[in-house]
Design a protein around this motif. Structure first.
Motif, PDB file in Angstrom:
ATOM      1  N   UNK A 207      46.072  65.591  38.824  1.00  0.00           N
ATOM      2  CA  UNK A 207      44.942  66.401  39.286  1.00  0.00           C
ATOM      3  C   UNK A 207      44.448  67.344  38.199  1.00  0.00           C
ATOM      4  N   UNK A 208      45.369  68.067  37.574  1.00  0.00           N
ATOM      5  CA  UNK A 208      44.946  69.042  36.573  1.00  0.00           C
ATOM      6  C   UNK A 208      44.481  68.340  35.291  1.00  0.00           C
ATOM      7  N   UNK A 209      45.079  67.218  34.952  1.00  0.00           N
ATOM      8  CA  UNK A 209      44.620  66.453  33.788  1.00  0.00           C
ATOM      9  C   UNK A 209      43.188  65.985  33.998  1.00  0.00           C
ATOM     10  N   UNK A 210      42.881  65.557  35.200  1.00  0.00           N
ATOM     11  CA  UNK A 210      41.524  65.090  35.516  1.00  0.00           C
ATOM     12  C   UNK A 210      40.496  66.205  35.315  1.00  0.00           C
ATOM     13  N   UNK A 211      40.813  67.404  35.757  1.00  0.00           N
ATOM     14  CA  UNK A 211      39.891  68.543  35.629  1.00  0.00           C
ATOM     15  C   UNK A 211      39.545  68.784  34.166  1.00  0.00           C
ATOM     16  N   UNK A 212      40.567  68.859  33.321  1.00  0.00           N
ATOM     17  CA  UNK A 212      40.318  69.182  31.917  1.00  0.00           C
ATOM     18  C   UNK A 212      39.752  68.002  31.139  1.00  0.00           C
ATOM     19  N   UNK A 213      40.109  66.784  31.507  1.00  0.00           N
ATOM     20  CA  UNK A 213      39.529  65.598  30.874  1.00  0.00           C
ATOM     21  C   UNK A 213      38.022  65.547  31.161  1.00  0.00           C
ATOM     22  N   UNK A 214      37.639  65.768  32.412  1.00  0.00           N
ATOM     23  CA  UNK A 214      36.216  65.752  32.785  1.00  0.00           C
ATOM     24  C   UNK A 214      35.456  66.850  32.049  1.00  0.00           C
ATOM     25  N   UNK A 215      36.048  68.013  31.934  1.00  0.00           N
ATOM     26  CA  UNK A 215      35.413  69.117  31.226  1.00  0.00           C
ATOM     27  C   UNK A 215      35.177  68.755  29.763  1.00  0.00           C
ATOM     28  N   UNK A 216      36.170  68.177  29.123  1.00  0.00           N
ATOM     29  CA  UNK A 216      36.028  67.774  27.723  1.00  0.00           C
ATOM     30  C   UNK A 216      34.972  66.687  27.573  1.00  0.00           C
ATOM     31  N   UNK A 217      34.956  65.742  28.499  1.00  0.00           N
ATOM     32  CA  UNK A 217      33.972  64.660  28.416  1.00  0.00           C
ATOM     33  C   UNK A 217      32.548  65.188  28.555  1.00  0.00           C
ATOM     34  N   UNK A 218      32.353  66.177  29.423  1.00  0.00           N
ATOM     35  CA  UNK A 218      31.005  66.749  29.573  1.00  0.00           C
ATOM     36  C   UNK A 218      30.605  67.513  28.309  1.00  0.00           C
ATOM     37  N   UNK A 219      31.560  68.146  27.641  1.00  0.00           N
ATOM     38  CA  UNK A 219      31.262  68.820  26.379  1.00  0.00           C
ATOM     39  C   UNK A 219      30.852  67.799  25.316  1.00  0.00           C
ATOM     40  N   UNK A 220      31.587  66.701  25.243  1.00  0.00           N
ATOM     41  CA  UNK A 220      31.304  65.670  24.237  1.00  0.00           C
ATOM     42  C   UNK A 220      30.017  64.909  24.519  1.00  0.00           C
ATOM     43  N   UNK A 221      29.635  64.820  25.783  1.00  0.00           N
ATOM     44  CA  UNK A 221      28.423  64.067  26.151  1.00  0.00           C
ATOM     45  C   UNK A 221      27.163  64.674  25.539  1.00  0.00           C
TER      46      UNK A 221
ATOM     47  N   UNK B 168      44.980  67.515  28.473  1.00  0.00           N
ATOM     48  CA  UNK B 168      44.863  66.596  29.615  1.00  0.00           C
ATOM     49  C   UNK B 168      45.622  65.295  29.373  1.00  0.00           C
ATOM     50  N   UNK B 169      45.560  64.773  28.156  1.00  0.00           N
ATOM     51  CA  UNK B 169      46.284  63.530  27.851  1.00  0.00           C
ATOM     52  C   UNK B 169      47.795  63.760  27.928  1.00  0.00           C
ATOM     53  N   UNK B 170      48.270  64.842  27.325  1.00  0.00           N
ATOM     54  CA  UNK B 170      49.713  65.125  27.341  1.00  0.00           C
ATOM     55  C   UNK B 170      50.227  65.386  28.756  1.00  0.00           C
ATOM     56  N   UNK B 171      49.471  66.144  29.535  1.00  0.00           N
ATOM     57  CA  UNK B 171      49.877  66.413  30.928  1.00  0.00           C
ATOM     58  C   UNK B 171      49.888  65.113  31.732  1.00  0.00           C
ATOM     59  N   UNK B 172      48.865  64.302  31.572  1.00  0.00           N
ATOM     60  CA  UNK B 172      48.793  63.039  32.314  1.00  0.00           C
ATOM     61  C   UNK B 172      49.993  62.154  32.000  1.00  0.00           C
ATOM     62  N   UNK B 173      50.310  62.033  30.721  1.00  0.00           N
ATOM     63  CA  UNK B 173      51.435  61.189  30.310  1.00  0.00           C
ATOM     64  C   UNK B 173      52.790  61.843  30.591  1.00  0.00           C
ATOM     65  N   UNK B 174      52.789  63.144  30.769  1.00  0.00           N
ATOM     66  CA  UNK B 174      54.055  63.857  30.925  1.00  0.00           C
ATOM     67  C   UNK B 174      54.806  63.919  29.615  1.00  0.00           C
ATOM     68  N   UNK B 175      54.071  64.092  28.529  1.00  0.00           N
ATOM     69  CA  UNK B 175      54.650  64.160  27.190  1.00  0.00           C
ATOM     70  C   UNK B 175      54.434  65.567  26.640  1.00  0.00           C
ATOM     71  N   UNK B 176      55.502  66.244  26.255  1.00  0.00           N
ATOM     72  CA  UNK B 176      55.418  67.646  25.858  1.00  0.00           C
ATOM     73  C   UNK B 176      54.656  68.433  26.929  1.00  0.00           C
ATOM     74  N   UNK B 177      54.951  68.114  28.168  1.00  0.00           N
ATOM     75  CA  UNK B 177      54.151  68.613  29.289  1.00  0.00           C
ATOM     76  C   UNK B 177      54.233  70.124  29.462  1.00  0.00           C
ATOM     77  N   UNK B 178      55.371  70.718  29.205  1.00  0.00           N
ATOM     78  CA  UNK B 178      55.472  72.183  29.341  1.00  0.00           C
ATOM     79  C   UNK B 178      54.630  72.884  28.288  1.00  0.00           C
ATOM     80  N   UNK B 179      54.646  72.375  27.077  1.00  0.00           N
ATOM     81  CA  UNK B 179      53.821  72.931  26.013  1.00  0.00           C
ATOM     82  C   UNK B 179      52.332  72.741  26.339  1.00  0.00           C
ATOM     83  N   UNK B 180      51.980  71.564  26.828  1.00  0.00           N
ATOM     84  CA  UNK B 180      50.590  71.298  27.210  1.00  0.00           C
ATOM     85  C   UNK B 180      50.152  72.198  28.365  1.00  0.00           C
ATOM     86  N   UNK B 181      51.045  72.409  29.317  1.00  0.00           N
ATOM     87  CA  UNK B 181      50.720  73.298  30.440  1.00  0.00           C
ATOM     88  C   UNK B 181      50.491  74.722  29.949  1.00  0.00           C
TER      89      UNK B 181
END
Length: 158
Positions: A41-55, A90-103
């Motif tokens: 859920x939280x990865x989706x929020x930040x991924x969408x935000x980044x995509x709108x910035x890049x658009x 968002x990518x790190x949280x989604x994958x659960x990789x270095x997730x605490x640092x990403x959070x």
């Protein structure tokens, strides 16, 4: 002589017993599913935000220059930093990789948004922060690359 089962002594019979059993059903949901749902859920929020910035990068730079009013940092630096943090986090949280640092990183982003950009949207920011705090304090769960790495590292340490 009447036999009393252990079950009847621990849980009342009838409607009250049924109610208590139904209320306790969610306790059987594995916590790792809760962690996974929070991460997605939280990865989706930040991924969408980044995509709108890049658009529309031109619009993004205008927003950082005219609307966001961040102190101490030039908009031409803040925009790419924020976008990179949102994509990476968002990518790190989604994958659960270095997730605490990403959070922790995304909690910083949420804090900046709350304090300097849209303080009136505190309820939405609190929701994001709650999901990120769950990941920060409890980890990514068993459905994560952090879990796989931890298992492999602890197995090789034996």
């Amino acid at each position: 002589m009447t036999a009393v089962s252990d079950h009847s002594s621990s849980m009342p019979a009838g409607l009250v017993g049924l109610y208590r059993r139904v209320i306790k059903l969610p306790e059987h949901v594995p916590f790792s599913l809760v962690q996974l749902a929070a991460r997605v859920a939280v990865a989706h929020v930040f991924w969408q935000s980044a995509q709108s910035k890049l658009a529309s990068w031109r619009v993004t730079l205008q927003l950082f220059a005219n609307e966001y009013n961040l102190p101490l940092i030039d908009p031409s630096i803040a925009a790419p930093l924020a976008t990179a943090a949102e994509i990476t986090g968002s990518v790190l949280i989604f994958l659960g990789l270095f997730s605490r640092l990403a959070a922790l990183m995304l909690l910083g982003v949420v804090s900046v948004i709350q304090i300097f950009v849209y303080p009136e949207n505190w309820a939405e920011h609190l929701l994001w922060a709650s999901l990120l705090l769950l990941v920060l304090t409890r980890g990514a769960g068993i459905f994560s690359l952090d879990y796989v790495a931890e298992r492999n590292l602890s197995a090789s340490a034996r």
